[in-house]
Write an enzyme that holds these catalytic residues in place. Sequence first.
Site, PDB file in Angstrom:
ATOM      1  CD  GLU A 217      -3.729   0.603   0.484  1.00 24.77           C
ATOM      2  OE1 GLU A 217      -2.950   1.406  -0.180  1.00 24.77           O
ATOM      3  OE2 GLU A 217      -3.861  -0.376   0.323  1.00 24.77           O
TER       4      GLU A 217
ATOM      5  NE  ARG B  48      -5.550  -1.841   9.109  1.00 25.69           N
ATOM      6  CZ  ARG B  48      -5.820  -1.236   7.435  1.00 25.69           C
ATOM      7  NH1 ARG B  48      -5.928   0.689   7.617  1.00 25.69           N
ATOM      8  NH2 ARG B  48      -6.560  -1.971   6.861  1.00 25.69           N
TER       9      ARG B  48
ATOM     10  CG  ASN C  49      -6.386   2.087   5.167  1.00 23.12           C
ATOM     11  OD1 ASN C  49      -5.861   1.227   4.562  1.00 23.12           O
ATOM     12  ND2 ASN C  49      -7.598   2.508   4.003  1.00 23.12           N
TER      13      ASN C  49
ATOM     14  CG  ASN D  91      -8.953   3.024   0.413  1.00 27.28           C
ATOM     15  OD1 ASN D  91      -7.116   2.735   0.194  1.00 27.28           O
ATOM     16  ND2 ASN D  91      -8.976   1.469  -0.178  1.00 27.28           N
TER      17      ASN D  91
ATOM     18  CG  ASP E  13      -7.317   0.157  -2.221  1.00 25.67           C
ATOM     19  OD1 ASP E  13      -6.948   0.971  -1.714  1.00 25.67           O
ATOM     20  OD2 ASP E  13      -7.191  -1.147  -1.499  1.00 25.67           O
TER      21      ASP E  13
END
Length: 303
Positions: free
Chosen positions: A17, A109, A111, A160, A214
Amino acid sequence: MSYKVEAVPDSYAALGEGPHWDVDRQSLYYVDLESAGINRYDFKQNKVYKAKIEGEIFASFILPVENKPQEFAVGCGLRTVIVQWDGVSAVAKVTRTLFEVQPDLKENRLNDAKTDPNGRFYGGTMAASGDIFTQWKGELYSWQAGGQPNAIRSKVGISNGLAWDVKAKKFYFIDTNNHEVLAYDYNQSTGAVSNPKVIFDLRKIRPEGPLFPDGMTVDTEGNIYVATFNGGTVFKVNPSTGKILLEIKIPTTQITSVAFGGPNLDILYVTTANKFDQPKPAGTTFQVTGLNAKGYAGVNLKI
């Protein structure tokens, strides 16, 4: 138009990521999110250096810090921390916490997060347990040096993709669970964003089931590039019309994020994941050349 997709050597990350191209070091930084891994692909050496952050579970993003070559802002749980790393060693260490969000929501959490063109932080949170695709407990924030996190949007599912187009005065944002890309009006001098509108709806692309958008980036002509977590594709989209200009096919399903890089900023780097036992080459980072497009380098975080 013919483009070429090639694997970056030894680039595996189980949940790759957050690709960020650093011009000064001619390196692509990215994370292995669920193992607190931070990685640096050195373009000239054609080699990936990998480190684990001592004592942490997650590394959601990695942002180089302005004027501090061995300091990086990294998302660890709900904290954005400063990590010391020389870019070579196999271990990195947290030196301090920059700020924390949603401290009472321990099931959440951080991202994806990025810096805007002025070096401000933008990023958000998501649920970290249960069915993450059906929960809306996250928030989207901005933060700048000397201040506190500022909530931009609440009831976010999976915070995202983030991207900015200074020329169009737009900030683009993806909440994966809504299957769409939003465009906000963006004031570069203040960092304020307002007036969100849906500009790309992924529900309309695949009737048999919605695609999950995403990570995201933009090119110098203002087109957006949207990674699809369950679609094996990066869509190049004109955000003014919502029209798909190109489907970039990647040889694995879980496409997590994209960033332009390379010496001429004309290579599209694509991170992927290997969640739930995907076949090889899941989890590989790819480079796409021959797109006849250029993007923008990552911006250092000002702290």
